[in-house]
Design a protein around this motif. Structure first.
Motif, PDB file in Angstrom:
ATOM      1  N   LYS A   1      42.177  50.642  87.804  1.00  0.00           N
ATOM      2  CA  LYS A   1      42.350  49.945  89.071  1.00  0.00           C
ATOM      3  C   LYS A   1      43.823  49.646  89.334  1.00  0.00           C
ATOM      4  CE  LYS A   1      37.804  47.712  89.005  1.00  0.00           C
ATOM      5  NZ  LYS A   1      37.089  46.418  89.077  1.00  0.00           N
ATOM      6  N   ILE A   2      44.120  49.422  90.607  1.00  0.00           N
ATOM      7  CA  ILE A   2      45.453  48.929  90.962  1.00  0.00           C
ATOM      8  C   ILE A   2      45.567  47.499  90.443  1.00  0.00           C
ATOM      9  CG2 ILE A   2      47.040  48.382  92.845  1.00  0.00           C
ATOM     10  CD1 ILE A   2      45.606  50.490  94.518  1.00  0.00           C
ATOM     11  N   PRO A   3      46.519  47.209  89.573  1.00  0.00           N
ATOM     12  CA  PRO A   3      46.562  45.877  88.957  1.00  0.00           C
ATOM     13  C   PRO A   3      46.939  44.781  89.950  1.00  0.00           C
ATOM     14  CG  PRO A   3      48.459  47.192  88.282  1.00  0.00           C
ATOM     15  CD  PRO A   3      47.556  48.115  89.045  1.00  0.00           C
ATOM     16  N   GLU A   4      46.372  43.612  89.729  1.00  0.00           N
ATOM     17  CA  GLU A   4      46.613  42.478  90.607  1.00  0.00           C
ATOM     18  C   GLU A   4      48.060  41.995  90.550  1.00  0.00           C
ATOM     19  OE1 GLU A   4      44.687  40.914  92.761  1.00  0.00           O
ATOM     20  OE2 GLU A   4      42.842  42.064  92.413  1.00  0.00           O
ATOM     21  N   PHE A   5      48.752  42.227  89.429  1.00  0.00           N
ATOM     22  CA  PHE A   5      50.095  41.658  89.285  1.00  0.00           C
ATOM     23  C   PHE A   5      51.058  42.197  90.340  1.00  0.00           C
ATOM     24  CE2 PHE A   5      50.809  45.585  86.889  1.00  0.00           C
ATOM     25  CZ  PHE A   5      52.098  45.936  87.261  1.00  0.00           C
ATOM     26  N   ILE A   6      50.774  43.370  90.894  1.00  0.00           N
ATOM     27  CA  ILE A   6      51.670  43.925  91.907  1.00  0.00           C
ATOM     28  C   ILE A   6      51.758  42.987  93.102  1.00  0.00           C
ATOM     29  CG2 ILE A   6      51.976  45.841  93.537  1.00  0.00           C
ATOM     30  CD1 ILE A   6      50.906  47.718  91.448  1.00  0.00           C
ATOM     31  N   GLY A   7      50.699  42.288  93.383  1.00  0.00           N
ATOM     32  CA  GLY A   7      50.711  41.336  94.492  1.00  0.00           C
ATOM     33  C   GLY A   7      51.623  40.151  94.280  1.00  0.00           C
ATOM     34  N   ASN A   8      52.159  40.003  93.069  1.00  0.00           N
ATOM     35  CA  ASN A   8      53.065  38.887  92.781  1.00  0.00           C
ATOM     36  C   ASN A   8      54.530  39.251  92.958  1.00  0.00           C
ATOM     37  OD1 ASN A   8      50.875  37.237  92.017  1.00  0.00           O
ATOM     38  ND2 ASN A   8      50.904  38.072  89.939  1.00  0.00           N
ATOM     39  N   ILE A   9      54.827  40.528  93.225  1.00  0.00           N
ATOM     40  CA  ILE A   9      56.225  40.968  93.359  1.00  0.00           C
ATOM     41  C   ILE A   9      56.621  40.780  94.812  1.00  0.00           C
ATOM     42  CG2 ILE A   9      57.858  42.795  92.828  1.00  0.00           C
ATOM     43  CD1 ILE A   9      55.691  44.090  91.092  1.00  0.00           C
ATOM     44  N   LYS A  10      56.960  39.571  95.173  1.00  0.00           N
ATOM     45  CA  LYS A  10      57.106  39.178  96.575  1.00  0.00           C
ATOM     46  C   LYS A  10      58.207  39.947  97.304  1.00  0.00           C
ATOM     47  CE  LYS A  10      54.060  35.767  96.388  1.00  0.00           C
ATOM     48  NZ  LYS A  10      53.764  35.699  94.964  1.00  0.00           N
ATOM     49  N   GLU A  11      59.233  40.409  96.588  1.00  0.00           N
ATOM     50  CA  GLU A  11      60.349  41.082  97.241  1.00  0.00           C
ATOM     51  C   GLU A  11      60.142  42.589  97.378  1.00  0.00           C
ATOM     52  OE1 GLU A  11      62.805  39.747  98.703  1.00  0.00           O
ATOM     53  OE2 GLU A  11      62.476  37.686  98.065  1.00  0.00           O
ATOM     54  N   LEU A  12      58.976  43.073  97.011  1.00  0.00           N
ATOM     55  CA  LEU A  12      58.743  44.518  97.036  1.00  0.00           C
ATOM     56  C   LEU A  12      58.835  45.053  98.458  1.00  0.00           C
ATOM     57  CD1 LEU A  12      58.116  46.575  94.798  1.00  0.00           C
ATOM     58  CD2 LEU A  12      55.710  46.386  95.424  1.00  0.00           C
ATOM     59  N   ARG A  13      59.664  46.104  98.632  1.00  0.00           N
ATOM     60  CA  ARG A  13      59.821  46.731  99.940  1.00  0.00           C
ATOM     61  C   ARG A  13      59.046  48.042 100.029  1.00  0.00           C
ATOM     62  NH1 ARG A  13      64.607  45.260 102.571  1.00  0.00           N
ATOM     63  NH2 ARG A  13      65.152  43.113 102.034  1.00  0.00           N
ATOM     64  N   SER A  14      58.921  48.735  98.912  1.00  0.00           N
ATOM     65  CA  SER A  14      58.264  50.046  98.934  1.00  0.00           C
ATOM     66  C   SER A  14      57.393  50.188  97.696  1.00  0.00           C
ATOM     67  CB  SER A  14      59.311  51.164  98.982  1.00  0.00           C
ATOM     68  OG  SER A  14      58.698  52.434  98.932  1.00  0.00           O
ATOM     69  N   LEU A  15      56.136  50.611  97.903  1.00  0.00           N
ATOM     70  CA  LEU A  15      55.195  50.828  96.804  1.00  0.00           C
ATOM     71  C   LEU A  15      54.537  52.187  97.020  1.00  0.00           C
ATOM     72  CD1 LEU A  15      53.573  49.938  94.328  1.00  0.00           C
ATOM     73  CD2 LEU A  15      51.970  48.803  95.887  1.00  0.00           C
ATOM     74  N   ASN A  16      54.733  53.080  96.056  1.00  0.00           N
ATOM     75  CA  ASN A  16      54.149  54.420  96.138  1.00  0.00           C
ATOM     76  C   ASN A  16      53.398  54.703  94.850  1.00  0.00           C
ATOM     77  OD1 ASN A  16      53.482  57.087  96.526  1.00  0.00           O
ATOM     78  ND2 ASN A  16      55.578  57.794  96.906  1.00  0.00           N
ATOM     79  N   ILE A  17      52.059  54.697  94.920  1.00  0.00           N
ATOM     80  CA  ILE A  17      51.242  55.027  93.751  1.00  0.00           C
ATOM     81  C   ILE A  17      50.314  56.192  94.088  1.00  0.00           C
ATOM     82  CG2 ILE A  17      51.391  52.734  92.717  1.00  0.00           C
ATOM     83  CD1 ILE A  17      48.755  52.038  93.909  1.00  0.00           C
ATOM     84  N   SER A  18      50.759  57.042  94.997  1.00  0.00           N
ATOM     85  CA  SER A  18      49.945  58.172  95.447  1.00  0.00           C
ATOM     86  C   SER A  18      49.841  59.247  94.369  1.00  0.00           C
ATOM     87  CB  SER A  18      50.557  58.771  96.720  1.00  0.00           C
ATOM     88  OG  SER A  18      51.843  59.293  96.464  1.00  0.00           O
ATOM     89  N   ARG A  19      48.881  60.161  94.565  1.00  0.00           N
ATOM     90  CA  ARG A  19      48.697  61.340  93.718  1.00  0.00           C
ATOM     91  C   ARG A  19      48.478  60.963  92.255  1.00  0.00           C
ATOM     92  NH1 ARG A  19      52.787  62.530  97.267  1.00  0.00           N
ATOM     93  NH2 ARG A  19      52.363  64.205  98.755  1.00  0.00           N
ATOM     94  N   ASN A  20      47.564  60.031  92.041  1.00  0.00           N
ATOM     95  CA  ASN A  20      47.096  59.677  90.713  1.00  0.00           C
ATOM     96  C   ASN A  20      45.567  59.767  90.728  1.00  0.00           C
ATOM     97  OD1 ASN A  20      49.402  58.741  88.815  1.00  0.00           O
ATOM     98  ND2 ASN A  20      49.938  57.804  90.779  1.00  0.00           N
ATOM     99  N   ILE A  21      44.902  59.171  89.762  1.00  0.00           N
ATOM    100  CA  ILE A  21      43.438  59.188  89.731  1.00  0.00           C
ATOM    101  C   ILE A  21      42.920  57.751  89.651  1.00  0.00           C
ATOM    102  CG2 ILE A  21      43.069  61.533  88.890  1.00  0.00           C
ATOM    103  CD1 ILE A  21      43.058  60.528  86.066  1.00  0.00           C
ATOM    104  N   LEU A  22      43.542  56.884  90.442  1.00  0.00           N
ATOM    105  CA  LEU A  22      43.177  55.480  90.464  1.00  0.00           C
ATOM    106  C   LEU A  22      41.834  55.280  91.158  1.00  0.00           C
ATOM    107  CD1 LEU A  22      46.690  54.119  91.411  1.00  0.00           C
ATOM    108  CD2 LEU A  22      45.589  53.920  89.179  1.00  0.00           C
TER     109      LEU A  22
END
Length: 748
Positions: free
Chosen positions: A576-597
């Motif tokens: 799964k996409i981990p919940e901790f990513i939601g805590n990185i408040k300054e994130l401008r770009s998130l690319n987790i494409s082309r995996n098997i999530l």
């Protein structure tokens, strides 16, 4: 200090300059009525300067320069003051220069440079200080035109008003300052031409006019009368230079510093052939083309320490060995030089040749530069293996930039535990094998770019111990395996940008990030400063990177401190996409494409209020698009295509303004910009109120009655009626059930 002076009531001279006192100035100094000379230069003083010291009846010299934490103000002066020299430059004195300063009719030296005075025009009252021989009001918030009252200061030998906001032309009356030795009007907004009256300044030794908007024709003949002129800075103006051979004669003076950068020069000034004492020659950013003439290599052989001919149109090959024996800075970047890379002298501190066409291998002789701080060989056609000594030949090396060449073999090693490296870039080469574990010794490392090579290794989790690492790029390599969590207390405490794309990582996404606290007003860069014969050289090198943002590979020549990005696309991450990513408040770009999530999109991503680009495409994600994503008001790019998502796209937000390609490959999705969801209206963004409690009270949120039929086998039919009445505090649960039912209908 207080105990030192309290009983010295008859003291006449007190000079403690360059002693680290680190204290306030005791008020007891105001009792030293016989004091004539007080010098506390560069003593790390702090606190407020006792204003009564200015009133000491016999004080002639007061010097507290270079105490940056020392505050205070200039008082109203009276005619009884015997002050001859007043120097408070490079402190935090504030307020204004009072008009009563004109009463100091004995004052000969005034230095208030780089103070925190309020913004104002250049004080015209200074023109009444007719005995002044030294005036420095640089970088102290003074601006406007140079007042004509200053024409009275004909006794000046030093006149400095640099890095201010001076406007208008240079007044012609400056030609009357026949005693002038040092004139500095650099980095202002002056216009017009250099007055012809400057030819009268026959005692002039230093002339700084760089960084203005001056224009007009400049012939070096205009400086022939200044036979003592040895420092001339005219860079960054709009001059048109006459550089022909008609002025190449023995009467041209010998310069030690000559700055002609950004001056529209189309050829090398011919008078340079006669220069034997040059220490600094700056010709960067001109339009000089062709090969470097042979006479250039005989220029000031014994004295030259700084040469910058970057950003021109030079071509041809260079000598195998650079001839200047004392050279410390050599900048050849952004030209078309080719052939072998020249070998500089061992004294070199900075060597920059990026963006040329140099070929061949790096000579091991390069490692003789034992004091090197800055090495940039990037963007050439260099090949071969990297000399082993490059990893360890200088404990002082700060920048090592070798990217965009054709190097092969193993990466540099070892790096010792005294390393000062802050930036390493070996990207776009053919390096292979494992990363040297000695990189963990580079405790000052901030920037590491390994992208576009053939490295084959597991993820270097041991780099997580580096306390300053901000950027780690490893895209397009052969890194592999599960990324294990290390056992250190904090992993990657300052990491802002992580690019692991196009590798062979497997397993779950590891928690390599914590929340990022940054200064958004600046850019990420590394400063290098060093001293060249009393002149400070400051080199600021901005971080740069190519990273996939908004569906494109974008090159950032500068990266703002507030920019945080994660790109782990094109791997084999699962789970799964981990919940901790939601805590990185300054994130401008998130690319987790082309995996098997798998699993659903976490609603916690709605906390990323600064997110501008979100790419979750080409995975196996299921469920609905969370309503919380409607909070992402800066989101300009969103791609969830080719997953197993279902249900309506949240309406009334920027999510519906995107191209339908952002959602294609999800047969269960519906609503703008895709076809409508039958009779079911797509839900609106949730209210900002808190959710109801779990007390057992319920809210009727909706009723959906759906008829469908299903056939199993030949001639067998079953009619089914499903009524779903959602009586729950969670609208999301109700919508999920409805979406699942719709998907069942669509599949049948």
């Amino acid at each position: 200090m207080s105990s030192l002076v309290q009983n010295l009531t008859s003291l006449e001279t007190l000079d403690l300059s360059f002693i680290n006192i680190s204290s306030i100035i005791p008020v007891s100094l105001t009792n030293l009525s016989f004091l004539t000379h007080l010098a506390l230069k560069k003593c790390d003083l702090f606190g407020e300067f006792p204003v009564k010291i200015f009133s000491l009846p016999n004080l002639e010299v007061l010097n507290v320069r270079y105490n940056q934490d020392l505050t205070g103000y200039l008082p109203e002066f009276n005619r009884s003051s015997p002050l001859i020299s007043l120097k408070v430059g490079f402190t935090s004195f504030f307020g204004t220069i009072p008009s009563s300063i004109e009463k100091l009719n004995s004052l000969q030296e005034l230095d208030v440079a780089q103070c925190n005075f309020s913004k104002s025009l250049v004080p015209s009252a200074l023109g009444n200080l007719r005995q002044l021989t030294y005036l420095d009001i640089s970088k102290s918030n003074f601006g406007g035109p140079i007042p004509d009252s200053l024409a009275n200061l004909t006794q000046l030998t030093v006149f400095r008003v640099s890095t201010s906001s001076l406007t208008g032309p240079i007044p012609s009356w400056l030609g009357n300052f026949s005693k002038l030795v040092y004139l500095d009007f650099a980095y202002n907004q002056l216009i017009g031409s250099i007055p012809a009256s400057f030819s009268n300044l026959i005692n002039l030794e230093i002339l700084y006019l760089q960084g203005n908007n001056l224009r007009g024709v400049v012939e070096f003949q205009m400086f022939q009368k200044q036979q003592n002129l040895y420092q001339l800075q005219l860079s960054s103006n709009n001059f048109e230079f006459v550089t022909g051979s008609n002025i190449m004669n023995a009467t041209v003076q010998q310069f030690t510093i000559l700055g002609l950068s950004s001056c529209n020069l189309k050829e090398l000034p011919h008078f340079l052939q006669n220069q034997t004492n040059l220490e600094r020659l700056d010709l960067v950013d001109n339009k000089i083309s062709g090969e470097v003439p042979n006479w250039m290599w005989n220029l000031s052989k014994e004295t030259l320490i700084f040469l910058d001919i970057s950003a021109n149109f030079f071509s041809g090959e260079l000598p195998a060995v650079i001839p200047w024996v004392k050279l410390q800075c050599l900048r050849l970047s952004f030209n078309s030089f080719h052939g072998r890379l020249p070998i500089p002298p061992p004294s070199l501190l900075e060597y920059g040749v990026t963006n040329n066409k140099f070929t061949g291998e790096i000579s091991p002789l390069l490692c003789n530069m034992s004091s090197l701080l800055y090495l940039d060989l990037s963007k050439n056609n260099l090949s071969g293996t990297l000399p082993l000594c490059l990893g360890n030949f200088s404990d002082d090396l700060v920048l090592l930039l070798l990217g965009s060449n054709s190097f092969h073999g193993m990466m540099l090693q070892p790096f010792n535990n005294r390393s000062s490296l802050r930036m390493i870039d070996v990207s776009h080469n053919q390096l292979q094998g494992q990363l040297p574990r000695s990189l963990a010794n580079c405790v000052m490392l901030e920037y590491l770019v390994l992208s576009n090579n053939q490295f084959s290794d597991v993820f270097p989790i041991w780099l997580g111990t580096l306390p300053e690492l901000k950027l780690l790029a490893m895209r397009h390599n052969r890194f592999k395996g599960v990324i294990e969590q290390s056992r250190t207390i904090v992993d990657f405490p300052k990491l802002c940008i992580l690019d692991l794309s196009y590798n062979n990582f497997i397993g779950e996404i590891p928690p390599l990030f914590s929340d990022i606290i940054v200064n958004k007003s600046t850019y990420m860069y590394t400063d290098i400063s060093y001293d060249l014969n009393g002149f400070s050289i400051l080199r600021s090198v901005a971080y740069s990177i190519t990273i996939a943002v908004k569906g494109l590979d974008l090159y950032y020549s500068k990266i703002q401190e507030g920019f945080a990005a994660i790109d782990i696309s094109s791997n084999k991450f699962e789970g799964k996409i981990p919940e901790f990513i939601g805590n990185i408040k300054e994130l401008r770009s998130l690319n987790i494409s082309r995996n098997i999530l798998t699993g659903s999109i976490p609603s916690s991503l709605g906390n990323l209020r600064n997110l501008e680009s979100l790419d979750l495409s080409q995975n196996k994600l299921s469920g609905q698009i969370p309503q919380q994503l409607t909070r992402l008001t800066f989101l300009g790019y969103f791609d969830v295509s080719h997953n197993n998502l279902i249900g309506p796209i949240p309406q009334g937000t920027q999510l519906t303004s995107l191209n339908r390609t952002s959602y294609e490959g999800n047969p269960g999705l519906c609503g703008d910009p895709l076809p409508k969801c039958g009779n079911q209206e797509a839900p609106q963004p949730p209210p900002s109120t808190e959710e109801d409690s779990d007390s057992g009270s319920a809210r009727m949120l909706g009723f959906d009655l759906i008829f469908f039929s299903a056939g199993i086998g030949s001639g067998f039919a079953v009619g089914m009626v499903l009524a779903v009445v959602a009586i729950t505090r969670r609208q999301e649960l109700f919508l999920k059930i409805v979406g699942m039912v719709r998907l069942m209908i669509w599949k049948r």
